[in-house]
Scaffold this motif. Structure first.
Motif, PDB file in Angstrom:
ATOM      1  N   GLU A   1       0.895  -1.407   0.062  1.00  0.00           N
ATOM      2  CA  GLU A   1       0.055   0.162   0.094  1.00  0.00           C
ATOM      3  C   GLU A   1       0.830   1.194   0.119  1.00  0.00           C
ATOM      4  O   GLU A   1       0.225   2.279  -0.149  1.00  0.00           O
ATOM      5  CB  GLU A   1      -0.832  -0.070   1.307  1.00  0.00           C
ATOM      6  CG  GLU A   1      -1.859  -0.904   1.359  1.00  0.00           C
ATOM      7  CD  GLU A   1      -2.883  -1.165   2.434  1.00  0.00           C
ATOM      8  OE1 GLU A   1      -2.610  -0.362   3.472  1.00  0.00           O
ATOM      9  OE2 GLU A   1      -3.746  -1.737   2.590  1.00  0.00           O
ATOM     10  N   THR A   2       2.122   1.068   0.143  1.00  0.00           N
ATOM     11  CA  THR A   2       3.042   2.154   0.158  1.00  0.00           C
ATOM     12  C   THR A   2       3.721   2.289  -1.005  1.00  0.00           C
ATOM     13  O   THR A   2       4.064   1.372  -1.925  1.00  0.00           O
ATOM     14  CB  THR A   2       4.001   2.023   1.414  1.00  0.00           C
ATOM     15  OG1 THR A   2       5.096   1.075   1.132  1.00  0.00           O
ATOM     16  CG2 THR A   2       3.396   1.731   2.663  1.00  0.00           C
ATOM     17  N   ALA A   3       4.239   3.484  -1.525  1.00  0.00           N
ATOM     18  CA  ALA A   3       5.144   3.913  -2.647  1.00  0.00           C
ATOM     19  C   ALA A   3       6.259   2.882  -2.506  1.00  0.00           C
ATOM     20  O   ALA A   3       7.131   2.616  -3.651  1.00  0.00           O
ATOM     21  CB  ALA A   3       5.566   5.314  -2.629  1.00  0.00           C
ATOM     22  N   GLU A   4       7.021   2.754  -1.320  1.00  0.00           N
ATOM     23  CA  GLU A   4       8.268   2.168  -1.182  1.00  0.00           C
ATOM     24  C   GLU A   4       8.004   0.598  -1.238  1.00  0.00           C
ATOM     25  O   GLU A   4       8.902   0.017  -1.959  1.00  0.00           O
ATOM     26  CB  GLU A   4       8.932   2.408   0.316  1.00  0.00           C
ATOM     27  CG  GLU A   4       9.309   3.726   0.633  1.00  0.00           C
ATOM     28  CD  GLU A   4       7.974   4.781   0.873  1.00  0.00           C
ATOM     29  OE1 GLU A   4       8.412   5.948   1.187  1.00  0.00           O
ATOM     30  OE2 GLU A   4       6.922   4.193   1.010  1.00  0.00           O
ATOM     31  N   GLY A   5       7.083   0.120  -1.030  1.00  0.00           N
ATOM     32  CA  GLY A   5       6.696  -1.337  -1.084  1.00  0.00           C
ATOM     33  C   GLY A   5       6.723  -1.510  -2.727  1.00  0.00           C
ATOM     34  O   GLY A   5       6.928  -2.641  -3.123  1.00  0.00           O
ATOM     35  N   LYS A   6       5.820  -0.771  -3.322  1.00  0.00           N
ATOM     36  CA  LYS A   6       5.470  -0.792  -4.894  1.00  0.00           C
ATOM     37  C   LYS A   6       6.898  -0.993  -5.377  1.00  0.00           C
ATOM     38  O   LYS A   6       7.142  -1.855  -6.420  1.00  0.00           O
ATOM     39  CB  LYS A   6       4.425   0.156  -5.466  1.00  0.00           C
ATOM     40  CG  LYS A   6       3.317  -0.009  -4.755  1.00  0.00           C
ATOM     41  CD  LYS A   6       2.119   0.915  -5.595  1.00  0.00           C
ATOM     42  CE  LYS A   6       0.636   0.932  -5.029  1.00  0.00           C
ATOM     43  NZ  LYS A   6       0.447   1.073  -3.523  1.00  0.00           N
ATOM     44  N   GLN A   7       7.647  -0.085  -5.139  1.00  0.00           N
ATOM     45  CA  GLN A   7       9.110   0.264  -5.869  1.00  0.00           C
ATOM     46  C   GLN A   7       9.722  -1.071  -5.701  1.00  0.00           C
ATOM     47  O   GLN A   7      10.435  -1.158  -6.561  1.00  0.00           O
ATOM     48  CB  GLN A   7       9.665   1.265  -5.059  1.00  0.00           C
ATOM     49  CG  GLN A   7      11.114   1.915  -6.075  1.00  0.00           C
ATOM     50  CD  GLN A   7      10.688   2.127  -7.581  1.00  0.00           C
ATOM     51  OE1 GLN A   7       9.592   2.708  -8.016  1.00  0.00           O
ATOM     52  NE2 GLN A   7      11.645   1.650  -8.442  1.00  0.00           N
ATOM     53  N   VAL A   8       9.745  -1.817  -4.600  1.00  0.00           N
ATOM     54  CA  VAL A   8      10.582  -2.951  -4.403  1.00  0.00           C
ATOM     55  C   VAL A   8      10.184  -4.028  -5.656  1.00  0.00           C
ATOM     56  O   VAL A   8      11.161  -4.299  -6.138  1.00  0.00           O
ATOM     57  CB  VAL A   8      10.271  -3.486  -2.963  1.00  0.00           C
ATOM     58  CG1 VAL A   8      10.983  -5.057  -2.830  1.00  0.00           C
ATOM     59  CG2 VAL A   8      11.145  -2.789  -1.840  1.00  0.00           C
ATOM     60  N   LEU A   9       8.937  -4.404  -6.001  1.00  0.00           N
ATOM     61  CA  LEU A   9       8.442  -5.124  -6.852  1.00  0.00           C
ATOM     62  C   LEU A   9       8.666  -4.763  -8.152  1.00  0.00           C
ATOM     63  O   LEU A   9       8.661  -5.388  -9.120  1.00  0.00           O
ATOM     64  CB  LEU A   9       7.260  -5.747  -6.665  1.00  0.00           C
ATOM     65  CG  LEU A   9       7.201  -6.948  -5.620  1.00  0.00           C
ATOM     66  CD1 LEU A   9       5.811  -7.316  -5.419  1.00  0.00           C
ATOM     67  CD2 LEU A   9       7.703  -8.035  -6.110  1.00  0.00           C
ATOM     68  N   ARG A  10       8.399  -3.189  -8.325  1.00  0.00           N
ATOM     69  CA  ARG A  10       8.424  -2.875  -9.850  1.00  0.00           C
ATOM     70  C   ARG A  10       9.726  -3.208 -10.534  1.00  0.00           C
ATOM     71  O   ARG A  10      10.851  -2.795  -9.982  1.00  0.00           O
ATOM     72  CB  ARG A  10       8.374  -1.229  -9.947  1.00  0.00           C
ATOM     73  CG  ARG A  10       8.067  -0.488 -10.974  1.00  0.00           C
ATOM     74  CD  ARG A  10       7.741   0.986 -10.844  1.00  0.00           C
ATOM     75  NE  ARG A  10       6.501   0.980 -10.173  1.00  0.00           N
ATOM     76  CZ  ARG A  10       6.198   1.740  -9.019  1.00  0.00           C
ATOM     77  NH1 ARG A  10       7.067   2.430  -8.198  1.00  0.00           N
ATOM     78  NH2 ARG A  10       4.853   1.871  -8.499  1.00  0.00           N
ATOM     79  N   GLY A  11       9.584  -3.678 -11.678  1.00  0.00           N
ATOM     80  CA  GLY A  11      10.923  -4.143 -12.412  1.00  0.00           C
ATOM     81  C   GLY A  11      11.486  -5.333 -12.186  1.00  0.00           C
ATOM     82  O   GLY A  11      12.566  -5.829 -12.607  1.00  0.00           O
ATOM     83  N   PHE A  12      10.912  -6.165 -11.451  1.00  0.00           N
ATOM     84  CA  PHE A  12      11.414  -7.363 -10.897  1.00  0.00           C
ATOM     85  C   PHE A  12      11.379  -8.346 -12.076  1.00  0.00           C
ATOM     86  O   PHE A  12      10.683  -8.493 -12.889  1.00  0.00           O
ATOM     87  CB  PHE A  12      10.551  -8.144  -9.820  1.00  0.00           C
ATOM     88  CG  PHE A  12      10.989  -9.304  -9.331  1.00  0.00           C
ATOM     89  CD1 PHE A  12      12.171  -9.619  -8.462  1.00  0.00           C
ATOM     90  CD2 PHE A  12      10.225 -10.589  -9.556  1.00  0.00           C
ATOM     91  CE1 PHE A  12      12.891 -10.861  -8.338  1.00  0.00           C
ATOM     92  CE2 PHE A  12      11.039 -11.864  -9.236  1.00  0.00           C
ATOM     93  CZ  PHE A  12      11.955 -11.772  -8.453  1.00  0.00           C
TER      94      PHE A  12
END
Length: 249
Positions: free
Chosen positions: A111-122
């Protein structure tokens, strides 16, 4: 941790020593002295129990994502995907700043921008990263899920192995609830192109926008083939195919 070089290979626990394999190499380690019962009940191990709960949750979250993607993962993965994905899910869980210790959730982290960024581009296949295979600009419409490549020259803008004659593209939209494990996925038709110098375009339109609660993932799969007598065969057991999370919403 020691490597085992015996002629006879053992797996399991013998006389307090545990024998196991990683990537075909045999290892041995001394079995821990602390019993599972002590860890599960004694106050001194409360932090260990909390860590184990979050570690297990991260593992099941990674499995839920792999299962939800089905055949796409089977076409583009590496031998260490399970452990890599667990590590990523632990990072996502760590962005959960509201749950009590031991109750960190991947769903809350996403639900956080930081959490999304971790998986983005995996990249699901560590042997084939999207930014090391595709050198053409692409666009993603997150309202429709359409992925487009325009003015695309396959043989110049795709890094491919010797023997490949064709490349296929497919996109998908996945909605996954990491708490309930409910999921729905919509695929685009596969677009297959010869690896030549012909200027072309690729438009990948998913069949629909999946409904349901949870996180929304936009993915791109790139697969390589060799054509022989008019029939296309997967190249080198699909070990250089790409599956990438383009966006997380």
């Amino acid at each position: 941790m020691a490597k085992v070089s015996w002629i006879i290979k053992i797996e399991g626990t013998v006389e307090g020593l545990t024998f196991y394999k990683i990537d075909g190499v045999s290892y041995v380690r001394k079995k821990g002295d602390i019993s599972k019962e002590r860890i599960g009940s004694e106050p001194n191990f409360v932090r260990t129990r909390e860590n184990n709960l979050e570690f297990g949750h991260s593992g099941t979250s990674g499995k839920a994502l792999r299962n939800a993607l089905g055949s796409m993962v089977l076409k583009a993965k590496d031998s260490k995907l399970t452990s890599r994905l667990m590590g990523v899910m632990l990072q996502v869980k760590n962005t959960d700043a509201v749950s009590l210790r031991g109750s960190g959730r991947v769903s809350v982290g996403l639900e956080t921008a930081e959490g999304k960024q971790v998986l983005r581009g995996f990249d699901f296949n560590a042997n084939a990263h999207l930014n090391g295979v595709l050198f053409a600009p692409y666009s993603l419409n997150m309202n429709t899920g359409v992925v487009s490549l325009t003015n695309f020259i396959p043989s110049e803008q795709v890094h491919f192995l010797e023997g490949a004659t064709h490349v296929s593209f497919q996109s998908a939209i996945l909605v996954l609830d990491f708490d309930t494990k409910d999921s729905e996925i919509a695929y685009s038709p596969i677009v297959n192109k010869p690896l030549n110098l012909t200027l072309t375009s690729v438009t990948l339109t998913p069949a629909n926008i999946p409904a349901g609660s949870g996180q929304q993932f936009f993915l791109l799969l790139i697969s390589f083939y060799q054509q022989v007598n008019g029939v296309q065969y997967s190249l080198k057991n699909e070990e250089y195919n790409v599956l990438n999370i383009l966006e997380v919403v």
